[in-house]
Design a protein around this motif. Structure first.
Motif, PDB file in Angstrom:
ATOM      1  N   ASP A  18     -12.343   0.163 -30.791  1.00  0.00           N
ATOM      2  CA  ASP A  18     -12.729   0.173 -29.382  1.00  0.00           C
ATOM      3  C   ASP A  18     -13.934  -0.735 -29.143  1.00  0.00           C
ATOM      4  O   ASP A  18     -13.981  -1.478 -28.167  1.00  0.00           O
ATOM      5  CB  ASP A  18     -13.027   1.595 -28.928  1.00  0.00           C
ATOM      6  N   GLN A  19     -14.908  -0.694 -30.040  1.00  0.00           N
ATOM      7  CA  GLN A  19     -16.076  -1.568 -29.907  1.00  0.00           C
ATOM      8  C   GLN A  19     -15.682  -3.033 -29.994  1.00  0.00           C
ATOM      9  O   GLN A  19     -16.205  -3.872 -29.260  1.00  0.00           O
ATOM     10  CB  GLN A  19     -17.107  -1.237 -30.980  1.00  0.00           C
ATOM     11  N   VAL A  20     -14.745  -3.345 -30.880  1.00  0.00           N
ATOM     12  CA  VAL A  20     -14.266  -4.728 -30.997  1.00  0.00           C
ATOM     13  C   VAL A  20     -13.579  -5.149 -29.703  1.00  0.00           C
ATOM     14  O   VAL A  20     -13.807  -6.258 -29.199  1.00  0.00           O
ATOM     15  CB  VAL A  20     -13.328  -4.880 -32.215  1.00  0.00           C
ATOM     16  N   ALA A  21     -12.763  -4.269 -29.149  1.00  0.00           N
ATOM     17  CA  ALA A  21     -12.084  -4.581 -27.882  1.00  0.00           C
ATOM     18  C   ALA A  21     -13.101  -4.835 -26.776  1.00  0.00           C
ATOM     19  O   ALA A  21     -12.943  -5.767 -25.974  1.00  0.00           O
ATOM     20  CB  ALA A  21     -11.140  -3.450 -27.496  1.00  0.00           C
ATOM     21  N   GLN A  22     -14.146  -4.024 -26.721  1.00  0.00           N
ATOM     22  CA  GLN A  22     -15.191  -4.219 -25.715  1.00  0.00           C
ATOM     23  C   GLN A  22     -15.923  -5.540 -25.942  1.00  0.00           C
ATOM     24  O   GLN A  22     -16.240  -6.249 -24.986  1.00  0.00           O
ATOM     25  CB  GLN A  22     -16.166  -3.055 -25.735  1.00  0.00           C
ATOM     26  N   THR A  23     -16.200  -5.872 -27.186  1.00  0.00           N
ATOM     27  CA  THR A  23     -16.870  -7.137 -27.502  1.00  0.00           C
ATOM     28  C   THR A  23     -16.005  -8.314 -27.068  1.00  0.00           C
ATOM     29  O   THR A  23     -16.492  -9.269 -26.465  1.00  0.00           O
ATOM     30  CB  THR A  23     -17.172  -7.229 -29.008  1.00  0.00           C
ATOM     31  N   LEU A  24     -14.714  -8.240 -27.366  1.00  0.00           N
ATOM     32  CA  LEU A  24     -13.803  -9.314 -26.968  1.00  0.00           C
ATOM     33  C   LEU A  24     -13.731  -9.434 -25.452  1.00  0.00           C
ATOM     34  O   LEU A  24     -13.710 -10.540 -24.910  1.00  0.00           O
ATOM     35  CB  LEU A  24     -12.407  -9.072 -27.544  1.00  0.00           C
TER      36      LEU A  24
ATOM     37  N   ARG B  74     -16.068  -8.600 -23.265  1.00  0.00           N
ATOM     38  CA  ARG B  74     -17.324  -9.202 -22.792  1.00  0.00           C
ATOM     39  C   ARG B  74     -17.349 -10.694 -23.075  1.00  0.00           C
ATOM     40  O   ARG B  74     -17.780 -11.492 -22.246  1.00  0.00           O
ATOM     41  CB  ARG B  74     -18.528  -8.524 -23.444  1.00  0.00           C
ATOM     42  N   THR B  75     -16.865 -11.088 -24.237  1.00  0.00           N
ATOM     43  CA  THR B  75     -16.843 -12.501 -24.613  1.00  0.00           C
ATOM     44  C   THR B  75     -15.937 -13.284 -23.670  1.00  0.00           C
ATOM     45  O   THR B  75     -16.295 -14.356 -23.195  1.00  0.00           O
ATOM     46  CB  THR B  75     -16.353 -12.669 -26.064  1.00  0.00           C
ATOM     47  N   GLN B  76     -14.764 -12.736 -23.371  1.00  0.00           N
ATOM     48  CA  GLN B  76     -13.837 -13.414 -22.468  1.00  0.00           C
ATOM     49  C   GLN B  76     -14.411 -13.481 -21.058  1.00  0.00           C
ATOM     50  O   GLN B  76     -14.249 -14.482 -20.373  1.00  0.00           O
ATOM     51  CB  GLN B  76     -12.491 -12.692 -22.455  1.00  0.00           C
ATOM     52  N   THR B  77     -15.083 -12.430 -20.625  1.00  0.00           N
ATOM     53  CA  THR B  77     -15.695 -12.422 -19.294  1.00  0.00           C
ATOM     54  C   THR B  77     -16.793 -13.472 -19.204  1.00  0.00           C
ATOM     55  O   THR B  77     -16.898 -14.188 -18.213  1.00  0.00           O
ATOM     56  CB  THR B  77     -16.271 -11.027 -18.984  1.00  0.00           C
TER      57      THR B  77
END
Length: 85
Positions: free
Chosen positions: A59-65, A67-70
């Motif tokens: 889940d943390q990785v998904a959130q990081t990705l 944020r990175t895409q945003t």
């Protein structure tokens, strides 16, 4: 879940994602060790805890990705620009 971590890290050069892969790998090795040294019943609570940690990590990785895409694609990037005077 670990495959997801590995694939995410492979598409990025972010330290957080590479570190997530390392942590996930340690969780898997720990689970394998528990399965070899303990019977399944006595290890089940610890295995469930490891699975929950892996899910939180994914889940943390998904959130990081996300944020990175945003950050890479600002919300107004696809909006046409008006004539500048």
């Amino acid at each position: 879940m670990h495959t997801y971590l590995v694939q995410s890290a492979a598409r990025s050069n972010r330290y957080e994602l590479r570190r997530s892969v390392e942590i996930g790998q340690n969780l898997l090795w720990g689970a394998a060790d528990q399965l070899q040294t303990q019977d399944t019943r006595s290890a089940s609570a610890q295995l469930i805890a490891r699975e929950r940690l892996m899910a939180q990590l994914a889940d943390q990785v998904a959130q990081t990705l996300k944020r990175t895409q945003t950050n890479d694609c600002p919300a107004d990037a696809d909006q046409p620009r008006g004539h500048e005077a």
